[in-house]
Motif scaffolding. Structure first.
Motif, PDB file in Angstrom:
ATOM      1  N   PRO A  14     117.771 -38.605  13.103  1.00 16.99           N
ATOM      2  CA  PRO A  14     116.394 -37.334  13.126  1.00 16.99           C
ATOM      3  C   PRO A  14     115.096 -38.335  13.395  1.00 16.99           C
ATOM      4  O   PRO A  14     114.219 -38.229  13.001  1.00 16.99           O
ATOM      5  CB  PRO A  14     116.596 -37.381  11.377  1.00 16.99           C
ATOM      6  N   PHE A  15     115.107 -39.679  13.148  1.00 17.81           N
ATOM      7  CA  PHE A  15     114.609 -41.308  13.291  1.00 17.81           C
ATOM      8  C   PHE A  15     113.680 -40.773  14.411  1.00 17.81           C
ATOM      9  O   PHE A  15     111.774 -40.546  14.513  1.00 17.81           O
ATOM     10  CB  PHE A  15     115.142 -41.951  13.817  1.00 17.81           C
ATOM     11  N   LEU A  16     113.592 -39.581  15.437  1.00 19.63           N
ATOM     12  CA  LEU A  16     112.692 -39.186  16.647  1.00 19.63           C
ATOM     13  C   LEU A  16     111.666 -37.887  16.310  1.00 19.63           C
ATOM     14  O   LEU A  16     110.526 -37.857  16.520  1.00 19.63           O
ATOM     15  CB  LEU A  16     113.535 -38.733  18.071  1.00 19.63           C
ATOM     16  N   LEU A  17     112.009 -37.627  15.366  1.00 15.70           N
ATOM     17  CA  LEU A  17     111.262 -36.207  15.006  1.00 15.70           C
ATOM     18  C   LEU A  17     109.983 -36.798  13.953  1.00 15.70           C
ATOM     19  O   LEU A  17     109.148 -36.193  13.719  1.00 15.70           O
ATOM     20  CB  LEU A  17     112.291 -35.729  13.814  1.00 15.70           C
ATOM     21  N   ALA A  18     109.787 -38.013  14.000  1.00 12.90           N
ATOM     22  CA  ALA A  18     108.937 -39.171  12.986  1.00 12.90           C
ATOM     23  C   ALA A  18     107.349 -39.060  14.214  1.00 12.90           C
ATOM     24  O   ALA A  18     107.126 -40.106  13.911  1.00 12.90           O
ATOM     25  CB  ALA A  18     109.304 -40.244  12.005  1.00 12.90           C
ATOM     26  N   HIS A  19     108.709 -39.530  15.402  1.00 17.55           N
ATOM     27  CA  HIS A  19     107.187 -39.345  15.942  1.00 17.55           C
ATOM     28  C   HIS A  19     105.981 -38.866  16.340  1.00 17.55           C
ATOM     29  O   HIS A  19     106.137 -37.731  16.078  1.00 17.55           O
ATOM     30  CB  HIS A  19     108.129 -39.144  18.009  1.00 17.55           C
ATOM     31  N   LEU A  67     114.285 -27.256   9.812  1.00 19.24           N
ATOM     32  CA  LEU A  67     113.311 -27.604  10.353  1.00 19.24           C
ATOM     33  C   LEU A  67     113.054 -27.255  12.125  1.00 19.24           C
ATOM     34  O   LEU A  67     114.052 -27.526  12.821  1.00 19.24           O
ATOM     35  CB  LEU A  67     112.844 -29.693  10.785  1.00 19.24           C
ATOM     36  N   ARG A  68     111.762 -26.713  12.551  1.00 14.43           N
ATOM     37  CA  ARG A  68     111.465 -27.053  13.525  1.00 14.43           C
ATOM     38  C   ARG A  68     110.893 -27.558  14.531  1.00 14.43           C
ATOM     39  O   ARG A  68     110.062 -28.323  13.366  1.00 14.43           O
ATOM     40  CB  ARG A  68     110.586 -25.455  13.823  1.00 14.43           C
ATOM     41  N   ALA A  69     111.320 -28.248  15.148  1.00 16.74           N
ATOM     42  CA  ALA A  69     110.657 -29.105  16.305  1.00 16.74           C
ATOM     43  C   ALA A  69     109.824 -28.913  17.486  1.00 16.74           C
ATOM     44  O   ALA A  69     110.995 -28.407  18.541  1.00 16.74           O
ATOM     45  CB  ALA A  69     111.745 -30.545  16.163  1.00 16.74           C
ATOM     46  N   GLN A  70     109.019 -29.358  17.538  1.00 12.04           N
ATOM     47  CA  GLN A  70     108.196 -29.094  19.007  1.00 12.04           C
ATOM     48  C   GLN A  70     107.982 -30.870  19.734  1.00 12.04           C
ATOM     49  O   GLN A  70     107.433 -31.483  19.349  1.00 12.04           O
ATOM     50  CB  GLN A  70     106.476 -28.609  19.151  1.00 12.04           C
ATOM     51  N   PHE A  71     109.233 -30.861  20.881  1.00  9.66           N
ATOM     52  CA  PHE A  71     108.619 -32.352  21.588  1.00  9.66           C
ATOM     53  C   PHE A  71     108.021 -32.251  22.333  1.00  9.66           C
ATOM     54  O   PHE A  71     107.466 -31.188  23.429  1.00  9.66           O
ATOM     55  CB  PHE A  71     110.420 -32.729  21.867  1.00  9.66           C
ATOM     56  N   PRO A  72     106.799 -33.145  22.970  1.00  3.96           N
ATOM     57  CA  PRO A  72     105.494 -33.114  24.091  1.00  3.96           C
ATOM     58  C   PRO A  72     106.851 -33.374  24.984  1.00  3.96           C
ATOM     59  O   PRO A  72     107.896 -34.111  24.996  1.00  3.96           O
ATOM     60  CB  PRO A  72     104.891 -34.942  23.652  1.00  3.96           C
ATOM     61  N   GLN A 101     113.271 -26.783  19.328  1.00  2.00           N
ATOM     62  CA  GLN A 101     114.777 -27.028  18.363  1.00  2.00           C
ATOM     63  C   GLN A 101     114.696 -26.715  16.951  1.00  2.00           C
ATOM     64  O   GLN A 101     113.138 -26.518  16.130  1.00  2.00           O
ATOM     65  CB  GLN A 101     115.180 -28.057  18.790  1.00  2.00           C
ATOM     66  N   VAL A 102     115.313 -26.134  16.570  1.00  2.41           N
ATOM     67  CA  VAL A 102     115.679 -25.537  14.927  1.00  2.41           C
ATOM     68  C   VAL A 102     117.070 -26.673  14.758  1.00  2.41           C
ATOM     69  O   VAL A 102     117.968 -26.813  15.206  1.00  2.41           O
ATOM     70  CB  VAL A 102     115.927 -24.213  14.260  1.00  2.41           C
ATOM     71  N   PHE A 103     116.431 -27.488  13.192  1.00  2.00           N
ATOM     72  CA  PHE A 103     117.692 -28.454  13.077  1.00  2.00           C
ATOM     73  C   PHE A 103     118.258 -27.811  12.229  1.00  2.00           C
ATOM     74  O   PHE A 103     116.789 -27.708  10.566  1.00  2.00           O
ATOM     75  CB  PHE A 103     117.067 -30.219  13.272  1.00  2.00           C
ATOM     76  N   TYR A 104     119.216 -28.150  11.310  1.00  2.00           N
ATOM     77  CA  TYR A 104     119.882 -27.591  10.080  1.00  2.00           C
ATOM     78  C   TYR A 104     120.159 -28.798   9.926  1.00  2.00           C
ATOM     79  O   TYR A 104     120.797 -29.421   9.329  1.00  2.00           O
ATOM     80  CB  TYR A 104     120.828 -26.623  10.406  1.00  2.00           C
ATOM     81  N   ASP A 136     119.929 -25.554  17.206  1.00  2.00           N
ATOM     82  CA  ASP A 136     119.856 -24.742  17.843  1.00  2.00           C
ATOM     83  C   ASP A 136     118.411 -24.640  19.327  1.00  2.00           C
ATOM     84  O   ASP A 136     117.274 -24.730  18.216  1.00  2.00           O
ATOM     85  CB  ASP A 136     119.103 -23.259  16.930  1.00  2.00           C
ATOM     86  N   HIS A 137     118.808 -24.300  20.140  1.00  4.55           N
ATOM     87  CA  HIS A 137     118.510 -24.581  21.179  1.00  4.55           C
ATOM     88  C   HIS A 137     118.475 -23.990  22.255  1.00  4.55           C
ATOM     89  O   HIS A 137     120.078 -24.070  22.504  1.00  4.55           O
ATOM     90  CB  HIS A 137     117.461 -26.356  21.534  1.00  4.55           C
ATOM     91  N   ASP A 138     117.865 -23.920  23.022  1.00  2.00           N
ATOM     92  CA  ASP A 138     118.208 -23.623  24.606  1.00  2.00           C
ATOM     93  C   ASP A 138     119.105 -24.504  25.626  1.00  2.00           C
ATOM     94  O   ASP A 138     118.210 -25.718  25.547  1.00  2.00           O
ATOM     95  CB  ASP A 138     117.235 -22.918  25.495  1.00  2.00           C
ATOM     96  N   LEU A 139     119.988 -24.528  26.062  1.00  2.00           N
ATOM     97  CA  LEU A 139     120.986 -25.231  27.089  1.00  2.00           C
ATOM     98  C   LEU A 139     121.380 -24.562  28.201  1.00  2.00           C
ATOM     99  O   LEU A 139     122.426 -24.040  28.333  1.00  2.00           O
ATOM    100  CB  LEU A 139     121.835 -25.676  26.857  1.00  2.00           C
ATOM    101  N   LEU A 140     120.250 -24.441  29.338  1.00  2.00           N
ATOM    102  CA  LEU A 140     120.523 -24.990  31.425  1.00  2.00           C
ATOM    103  C   LEU A 140     120.747 -23.085  31.247  1.00  2.00           C
ATOM    104  O   LEU A 140     121.313 -21.741  31.655  1.00  2.00           O
ATOM    105  CB  LEU A 140     121.753 -25.449  31.773  1.00  2.00           C
ATOM    106  N   GLY A 141     119.717 -22.282  30.314  1.00  6.91           N
ATOM    107  CA  GLY A 141     119.843 -21.293  29.975  1.00  6.91           C
ATOM    108  C   GLY A 141     120.707 -19.860  29.290  1.00  6.91           C
ATOM    109  O   GLY A 141     120.249 -19.144  29.136  1.00  6.91           O
TER     110      GLY A 141
END
Length: 235
Positions: free
Chosen positions: A125-130, A151-156, A166-169, A180-185
């Protein structure tokens, strides 16, 4: 944010993470995304070395131990074990071919996919503190008999991820158990468990991606991506 702080503390704390520069993993990656593309054993029993600070991973031992593959945001390379560059893909993206070929049929695409996936798996989860990642706590989720915080995360665009949203549990110990997220459609649930402490950093050693049905329920088979981490070293 309280949940993000708890998750980071549960995995070793931001101070410990920020003191690190490199990681080395011994792992295997498989699943039907790989076998359907003809690469069932390409990433079995490989070494992944990379940076904790920038998006870069080198895989040694792919294609039956005969080659290595390197992921960086601006280039993917396939190399011989003595360092000779055999193939290069400049300015890669997740916009894989749509001409009917399997998305991971090309080994360059395979290295790119694994590089993005493994780097993001390991740094969360360290990346989520970016500072450019936008996070929002959602209402809790009932996973069988357990209540998981989310947590819902929006990445730049500056961070290459498998999905920009993505939504993290997180379980009662604030350890990540699902994303949860989309993966190649395809909409997927990516489960993680069997957490272990490697030099003060807690990492889930088992990961599995499964399809989510239209009603949001998890479809048990097939397993799209299956990751097992045997060992991890941080320095």
């Amino acid at each position: 944010m309280a949940l993000l702080d708890d998750a980071i503390d549960a995995c070793g704390g931001l101070a410990r993470w920020n003191s690190l520069n490199r990681f080395t993993l011994h792992l295997s990656v498989g699943g039907t995304l790989f076998s359907d593309a003809g690469h069932a054993r390409e990433f079995k029993d490989v070494t992944a070395e990379g940076s904790t600070r920038t998006q870069s991973v080198r895989f040694t031992g792919i294609t039956g131990g005969e080659q290595s593959g390197a992921f960086q945001p601006d280039a993917i390379t396939i190399e011989s074990l003595d360092g000779q560059v055999l193939r290069t893909w400049h300015d890669p993206s997740l916009a894989f071919p749509t001409n009917g070929a399997h998305a991971l049929a090309d080994e360059l695409h395979l290295v790119f996919f694994c590089g993005v996936a493994i780097w993001n798996y390991l740094t969360t989860p360290f990346l989520l503190a970016h500072p450019d990642v936008v996070v929002e706590e959602l209402e809790p989720w009932q996973e069988h008999t357990e209540a998981w915080r989310r947590l819902r995360a929006q990445f730049p665009p500056s961070l290459i991820t498998l999905a920009s949203e993505q939504v993290f549990y997180f379980d009662e110990n604030a350890l990540q158990r699902r994303a949860d997220h989309d993966l190649l459609g395809t909409h997927v649930a990516h489960y993680s468990w069997a957490h272990e402490d490697f030099g003060g950093i807690v990492v889930p050693t088992l990961r599995r991606s499964q399809t989510l049905g239209p009603d949001g329920t998890v479809i048990a088979k097939p397993v799209l991506v299956d990751v097992e981490i045997f060992d991890a070293v941080f320095e």
